[in-house]
Design an enzyme around this catalytic site. Structure first.
Site, PDB file in Angstrom:
ATOM      1  CE  LYS A  67      47.089  49.622  52.157  1.00  0.00           C
ATOM      2  NZ  LYS A  67      45.803  49.708  50.951  1.00  0.00           N
ATOM      3  N   GLY A 117      42.669  52.683  42.625  1.00  0.00           N
ATOM      4  CA  GLY A 117      41.300  52.896  41.881  1.00  0.00           C
ATOM      5  C   GLY A 117      41.586  53.115  40.350  1.00  0.00           C
ATOM      6  CB  ALA A 139      46.838  50.582  44.886  1.00  0.00           C
ATOM      7  N   GLY A 140      45.676  49.874  41.956  1.00  0.00           N
ATOM      8  CA  GLY A 140      45.864  50.026  40.459  1.00  0.00           C
ATOM      9  C   GLY A 140      45.641  49.081  39.569  1.00  0.00           C
ATOM     10  CG  ASN A 188      38.246  47.802  48.510  1.00  0.00           C
ATOM     11  OD1 ASN A 188      38.102  48.792  49.324  1.00  0.00           O
ATOM     12  ND2 ASN A 188      37.055  47.238  47.838  1.00  0.00           N
ATOM     13  CB  THR A 189      38.450  50.049  43.186  1.00  0.00           C
ATOM     14  OG1 THR A 189      38.838  50.944  44.303  1.00  0.00           O
ATOM     15  CG2 THR A 189      37.629  50.651  42.517  1.00  0.00           C
TER      16      THR A 189
END
Length: 259
Positions: free
Chosen positions: A95, A156, A183-184, A205-206
């Site tokens: 990645k 995040g 992401a986001g 993830n977050t």
């Protein structure tokens, strides 16, 4: 979902950072159904005991590893980190991240394309993390990337799909490229939206790791991704400017009041 010729039944890729404990991470991955996890070379090299626990979990779950170049700010740093990751994790997958702005962590898209070309020529199978910019995605595909991972919003931030039009354009322009929103995303509904647009998968993830209950949140995202994909395949109802009755009015009985 096809990842450089490797078929995955799950459309969720899950990060392995920020969890309160390895046990929570393991259970979250298990209930999510994810078959691919991302891992930072820096984090895994930080301590042998943490690394041993991580690898025990990966082996027990039979997961595919997607190393990343998180935190790299130059082409040279990203390429070197990718080469180290290939040796450590024994995979051609990477990645690719090249940070362009410290505050938003927005990708340096010029450096990203350059690094992707170098790594592809070196035999890597590159998963580039980029913005939803059509021109950059085109350059990455022309370089040889068979997977492209545009963001929904900054890492995040939990803002969700801030440019659905741009993401929709990418999907229409590259029907044969595996597109993964990365992401986001902050809520399962955001993931469902991405899948309804026809995206092949979601990487996050977050939103899971920092939830009050990461295990339940991981399950929620897994279900949302499945629902969004089913909706896309079934064919979503197009929006209309005016109301359309869902109950037919032809043949509806009516009565006149007596005179």
């Amino acid at each position: 979902m096809n990842l450089y010729g490797r078929e995955m039944s799950s459309r969720l890729l899950l990060g392995t950072a920020l969890y309160p404990s390895p046990a929570v991470m393991e259970e979250a991955i298990r209930v999510s159904g994810a078959q691919v996890v991302t891992v930072s070379l820096r984090r895994e090299a930080a301590g042998a005991r943490a690394g041993d626990a991580f690898w025990r979990i990966i082996r027990s779950l039979g997961l595919a590893i997607l190393p990343n170049t998180a935190g790299c700010r130059t082409v040279k740093e990203a390429v070197t980190t990718a080469q180290l990751a290939r040796e450590l994790f024994d995979t051609p997958w990477i990645k690719l991240e090249v940070v362009g702005d410290d505050e938003t962590l927005q990708p340096d898209v010029v450096g990203l394309v350059e690094a992707a070309r170098i790594l592809l020529a070196d035999g890597f199978e590159v998963f580039p993390y980029c913005t939803e910019d059509l021109t950059i995605a085109t350059r990455l595909v022309e370089a040889g990337c068979r997977v492209v991972m545009p963001w929904a919003a900054p890492i995040g931030s939990g803002q969700g799909l801030t440019n659905k039009g741009g993401l929709r354009t990418l999907r229409a322009r590259f029907p044969d490229i595996t597109l993964i929103v990365d992401a986001g995303l902050g809520a399962p509904s955001h993931a469902a939206e991405a899948m309804e647009l026809g995206y092949d998968g979601v990487l996050l993830n977050t939103a899971v790791a920092r939830a009050d209950d990461p295990v339940r949140m991981a399950r929620a995202f897994g279900l949302a991704i499945e629902a969004g994909r089913l909706a896309h395949e079934a064919g979503l109802m197009p929006p209309r400017d005016f109301a359309t009755p869902s109950t037919p009015v032809v043949g509806t009985p009516f009565w006149h009041a007596a005179g």
